[in-house]
Design a protein around this motif. Structure first.
Motif, mmCIF file in Angstrom:
data_model
loop_
_atom_site.group_PDB
_atom_site.id
_atom_site.type_symbol
_atom_site.label_atom_id
_atom_site.label_comp_id
_atom_site.label_asym_id
_atom_site.label_seq_id
_atom_site.Cartn_x
_atom_site.Cartn_y
_atom_site.Cartn_z
ATOM 1 N N HIS A 77 0.868 -1.183 0.000
ATOM 2 C CA HIS A 77 0.000 0.000 0.000
ATOM 3 C C HIS A 77 0.902 1.230 0.000
ATOM 4 O O HIS A 77 1.737 1.383 0.886
ATOM 5 C CB HIS A 77 -0.899 -0.015 1.228
ATOM 6 N N LYS A 95 -2.606 0.095 -4.291
ATOM 7 C CA LYS A 95 -2.703 -1.131 -3.500
ATOM 8 C C LYS A 95 -2.336 -2.260 -4.450
ATOM 9 O O LYS A 95 -2.886 -2.352 -5.549
ATOM 10 C CB LYS A 95 -4.120 -1.321 -2.952
ATOM 11 N N TYR A 96 -1.372 -3.080 -4.026
ATOM 12 C CA TYR A 96 -0.888 -4.143 -4.902
ATOM 13 C C TYR A 96 -0.451 -5.352 -4.088
ATOM 14 O O TYR A 96 -0.296 -5.286 -2.872
ATOM 15 C CB TYR A 96 0.265 -3.640 -5.769
ATOM 16 N N ASN A 97 -0.263 -6.460 -4.791
ATOM 17 C CA ASN A 97 0.210 -7.692 -4.177
ATOM 18 C C ASN A 97 1.732 -7.695 -4.278
ATOM 19 O O ASN A 97 2.275 -7.806 -5.384
ATOM 20 C CB ASN A 97 -0.381 -8.901 -4.895
ATOM 21 N N ARG A 102 1.208 -7.415 -8.966
ATOM 22 C CA ARG A 102 0.006 -6.980 -9.685
ATOM 23 C C ARG A 102 -0.753 -5.952 -8.867
ATOM 24 O O ARG A 102 -0.970 -6.122 -7.670
ATOM 25 C CB ARG A 102 -0.892 -8.171 -9.984
ATOM 26 N N ASN A 104 -3.873 -3.991 -7.448
ATOM 27 C CA ASN A 104 -5.282 -4.222 -7.130
ATOM 28 C C ASN A 104 -6.095 -2.975 -7.417
ATOM 29 O O ASN A 104 -7.247 -3.059 -7.825
ATOM 30 C CB ASN A 104 -5.453 -4.626 -5.667
ATOM 31 N N SER A 105 -5.508 -1.808 -7.164
ATOM 32 C CA SER A 105 -6.155 -0.544 -7.492
ATOM 33 C C SER A 105 -5.106 0.560 -7.510
ATOM 34 O O SER A 105 -4.093 0.486 -6.823
ATOM 35 C CB SER A 105 -7.254 -0.202 -6.483
ATOM 36 N N ALA A 119 -8.340 -3.464 -11.095
ATOM 37 C CA ALA A 119 -7.373 -4.529 -10.825
ATOM 38 C C ALA A 119 -6.719 -5.032 -12.102
ATOM 39 O O ALA A 119 -7.363 -5.192 -13.133
ATOM 40 C CB ALA A 119 -8.057 -5.683 -10.099
ATOM 41 N N LEU A 121 -5.621 -7.978 -13.801
ATOM 42 C CA LEU A 121 -5.871 -9.412 -13.693
ATOM 43 C C LEU A 121 -4.757 -10.228 -14.334
ATOM 44 O O LEU A 121 -4.680 -11.432 -14.152
ATOM 45 C CB LEU A 121 -7.231 -9.757 -14.302
#
Length: 191
Positions: A77, A95-97, A102, A104-105, A119, A121
């Motif tokens: 984040h 916000k990501y992994n 990737r 998320n937003s 996101a 995908l």
């Protein structure tokens, strides 16, 4: 029922390059305005997402709201402020992994508008995330969603408030579609 092939009635497809050339100056300028803006926003957001990931700090004990520093707590984040030459402040939130990289937003609140990216995908189908561009023109709020299909060279746009997207500035979208069949329809879901 397959909802993946149902596109909103006011969703318009525009080729990234016009087969056979353009018919008039008005449609040429509208194409450049729409496709150029979408490509520019996509490029800037991709670059900014990578930049924000590289600035992500896991532990923040206490911080003032200063520019050019990760202001969000925790890995995955990032919140950052930036100032341009005129002194206008822009804000960014990602916000990501952290494992996959990737997004998320992503939100970019810029002086000229607000860009939100859905996101990522990460599919191999060549379909981009959905982008939402919000602006204010003459006191009227305008919202345009767009999505790329890189394999077919198509841009889908949706203006949920108008049958014909206001970003086209009155140019008939059929000018670009020339009766061509959209083989791989992209459904844009407003958010």
């Amino acid at each position: 029922m397959n909802f993946g092939n149902i596109a909103p009635l006011n969703q318009v497809y525009i080729p990234l390059s016009q087969r056979g050339g353009f018919k008039d100056l008005e449609s040429t300028m509208a194409h450049e305005r729409v496709v150029g803006l979408a490509q520019n926003l996509r490029s800037q957001s991709t670059e900014m997402i990578q930049d924000l990931m590289s600035e992500d700090v896991a532990d923040i004990s206490s911080t003032p709201s200063v520019p050019y520093k990760d202001l969000a707590d925790g890995k995955g984040h990032v919140i950052m402020l930036a100032k341009n030459e005129s002194g206008s402040t822009s804000g960014f939130e990602l916000k990501y992994n952290p494992e996959s990289g990737r997004a998320n937003s992503f939100v970019a609140d810029l002086p000229e508008g607000k860009l939100t990216v859905g996101a990522d995908l990460g599919g191999d189908d060549g379909i981009s995330p959905t982008y939402k561009w919000e602006t204010n023109h003459g006191g009227k709020a305008e919202t345009t969603y767009f999505k790329f299909d890189d394999k077919s060279g198509t841009l889908a746009i949706l203006d949920p408030n108008n049958q014909q997207p206001s970003i086209l500035a009155g140019v008939d979208p059929n000018t670009y579609q020339s009766g061509s069949l959209i083989a791989n329809s992209m459904t844009i879901f407003p958010f």
